[in-house]
Design an enzyme around this catalytic site. Structure first.
Site, short mmCIF file in Angstrom:
data_model
loop_
_atom_site.label_atom_id
_atom_site.label_comp_id
_atom_site.label_asym_id
_atom_site.label_seq_id
_atom_site.Cartn_x
_atom_site.Cartn_y
_atom_site.Cartn_z
N HIS A 18 0.81 -1.21 0.00
CA HIS A 18 0.00 0.00 0.00
C HIS A 18 0.86 1.28 0.00
CE1 HIS A 18 -3.55 -2.57 1.64
NE2 HIS A 18 -3.46 -2.61 0.33
N HIS A 41 -7.97 -7.85 -8.02
CA HIS A 41 -8.34 -8.72 -6.89
C HIS A 41 -8.52 -7.79 -5.70
CE1 HIS A 41 -6.35 -11.39 -9.73
NE2 HIS A 41 -6.92 -12.43 -9.14
N SER A 100 -6.92 -1.80 -0.71
CA SER A 100 -6.46 -1.06 -1.89
C SER A 100 -7.57 -0.20 -2.53
CB SER A 100 -5.82 -2.00 -2.90
OG SER A 100 -6.59 -3.16 -3.10
N ASP A 163 -3.28 -8.49 -7.38
CA ASP A 163 -2.97 -8.92 -6.01
C ASP A 163 -3.72 -10.21 -5.69
OD1 ASP A 163 -2.15 -8.87 -3.36
OD2 ASP A 163 -3.59 -7.35 -2.75
C1 LIG Z 1 -4.98 -10.46 -1.40
S1 LIG Z 1 -6.69 -10.18 -1.45
C2 LIG Z 1 -6.82 -8.57 -2.08
C3 LIG Z 1 -6.41 -7.47 -1.18
C4 LIG Z 1 -6.56 -6.09 -1.77
N1 LIG Z 1 -5.98 -5.99 -3.10
C5 LIG Z 1 -5.93 -5.03 -0.88
O1 LIG Z 1 -4.74 -4.71 -1.06
O2 LIG Z 1 -6.63 -4.51 0.00
C6 LIG Z 1 -7.19 -11.15 -2.81
C7 LIG Z 1 -8.68 -11.04 -3.15
O3 LIG Z 1 -8.89 -11.70 -4.40
C8 LIG Z 1 -10.17 -12.32 -4.38
N2 LIG Z 1 -10.13 -13.32 -5.46
C9 LIG Z 1 -9.77 -14.63 -5.42
N3 LIG Z 1 -9.77 -15.17 -6.66
C10 LIG Z 1 -10.15 -14.17 -7.50
C11 LIG Z 1 -10.31 -14.08 -8.92
N4 LIG Z 1 -10.09 -15.13 -9.69
N5 LIG Z 1 -10.69 -12.91 -9.43
C12 LIG Z 1 -10.92 -11.81 -8.65
N6 LIG Z 1 -10.79 -11.84 -7.31
C13 LIG Z 1 -10.40 -12.99 -6.75
C14 LIG Z 1 -10.30 -12.84 -2.99
O4 LIG Z 1 -11.66 -13.03 -2.64
C15 LIG Z 1 -9.62 -11.72 -2.18
O5 LIG Z 1 -10.58 -10.79 -1.76
#
Ligand SMILES: C[S@@+](CC[C@H](N)C(=O)[O-])C[C@H]1O[C@@H](n2cnc3c(N)ncnc32)[C@H](O)[C@@H]1O
Length: 283
Positions: A18, A41, A100, A163
């Site tokens: 971040h 993500h 994010s 991510d």
């Molecule tokens: C590491 S977290 C994201 C954190 C966020 N980017 C942040 O920095 O606050 C990953 C997220 O991806 C989602 N996710 C998992 N597989 C996914 C996919 N194929 N496409 C989109 N989102 C997905 C999960 O539900 C989770 O919320």
């Protein structure tokens, strides 16, 4: 889809990711023209640090909680916009940490556009309820598929944060391959791909893919909080950045050593700040 970011929000990896995200957004906002930020993500955008999930792991205690004491002035200068976002969250939501999407919205201007992609249906609903209005789109889709459908963006300038949760084998190699494909489709976009550091060999393989087929300008930033000698543990994390802002290397060279020293979980602390694109001669 077992991964729940609520268990990890505000940990050392979130802090690193971040802080760099904030620096990149600030760079994009230097020009008046609109930029687009795509978060493939996205998670739910805001996390309650008093929740059962956050309390169960307590990861935020070794992350954002360790930032309370001030750093040296040159570090504080670069960290202050991130601290401002933390203050904004605390003022409106109490003991909470921004995801994010919250950070992207906090640093976007009225002309900028944000696209948040989240596949988990319930999380997608929370995200859509939290972030609505002009300039924001929330998509409940697979982030990898959405990425290629969303670029190139109508705005020439912008960033993509990738991510993923790293639940599938080979996801790190996939990150590198998808980043190359995406950069070819949108050569002016800034791409930030986050990765965990457990097995350093897997990271080296992904870096090799990007070096061989990615753009001339790329940056590999890493933060180590434990020695890389136990691949079952999250020893550190990194970001591959394609088309990084030209100021980012210099900023990271100030920020990363300070964060590594502060966030180390053992006597081992490390960082990497390495340009690694095609134009950089090996050795
Ligand atoms: C590491 S977290 C994201 C954190 C966020 N980017 C942040 O920095 O606050 C990953 C997220 O991806 C989602 N996710 C998992 N597989 C996914 C996919 N194929 N496409 C989109 N989102 C997905 C999960 O539900 C989770 O919320």
């Amino acid at each position: 889809m077992n991964y729940r970011h609520a268990f990890h929000a505000g940990n050392f990896a979130d802090v690193m990711k971040h802080v760099v995200l904030v620096r990149t957004l600030l760079y994009l906002a230097r020009k008046d023209g609109a930029f687009r930020a795509i978060d493939t993500h996205a998670g739910i955008g805001l996390y309650d640090l008093s929740s059962e999930e956050a309390e169960r792991t307590g990861e935020w205690r070794d992350g954002v909680a360790r930032l309370e004491a001030p750093f040296a002035p040159e570090v504080e200068e670069l960290l202050s916009p991130y601290r401002q976002v933390l203050d904004e969250v605390r003022a409106s939501h109490g003991h909470a940490y921004p995801g994010s999407p919250f950070i992207i919205r906090a640093l976007s201007r009225p002309q900028d556009v944000s696209v948040f992609v989240e596949l988990h249906p319930a999380d997608g609903d929370v995200l859509a309820a939290r972030f609505k209005g002009r300039g924001v789109k929330v998509l409940r889709l697979d982030g990898w598929t959405a990425l290629h459908a969303l670029i190139p963006s109508p705005e020439r300038r912008g960033l993509v944060l990738i991510d993923p949760p790293y639940e599938q084998p080979g996801e790190l190699k996939r990150l590198a391959a998808e980043m190359v494909k995406a950069w070819r489709k949108w050569p002016t976009g800034v791409f930030l791909g986050w990765y965990p550091i457990k097995d350093p060999g897997a990271v080296a393989e992904a870096a090799g893919i990007l070096r061989a087929a990615g753009p001339a300008k790329a940056l590999r930033l890493e933060l180590m909080v434990d020695a890389p000698d136990d691949p079952s543990r999250l020893n550190g994390c990194g970001l591959f950045i394609l088309n990084p802002p030209f100021v980012l290397k210099e900023e990271a060279e100030i920020l990363l050593p300070a964060l590594a020293a502060r966030l180390a979980r053992s006597t081992y602390a490390g960082f990497r700040c390495e340009p690694f694109g095609r134009e950089v001669a090996p050795g």
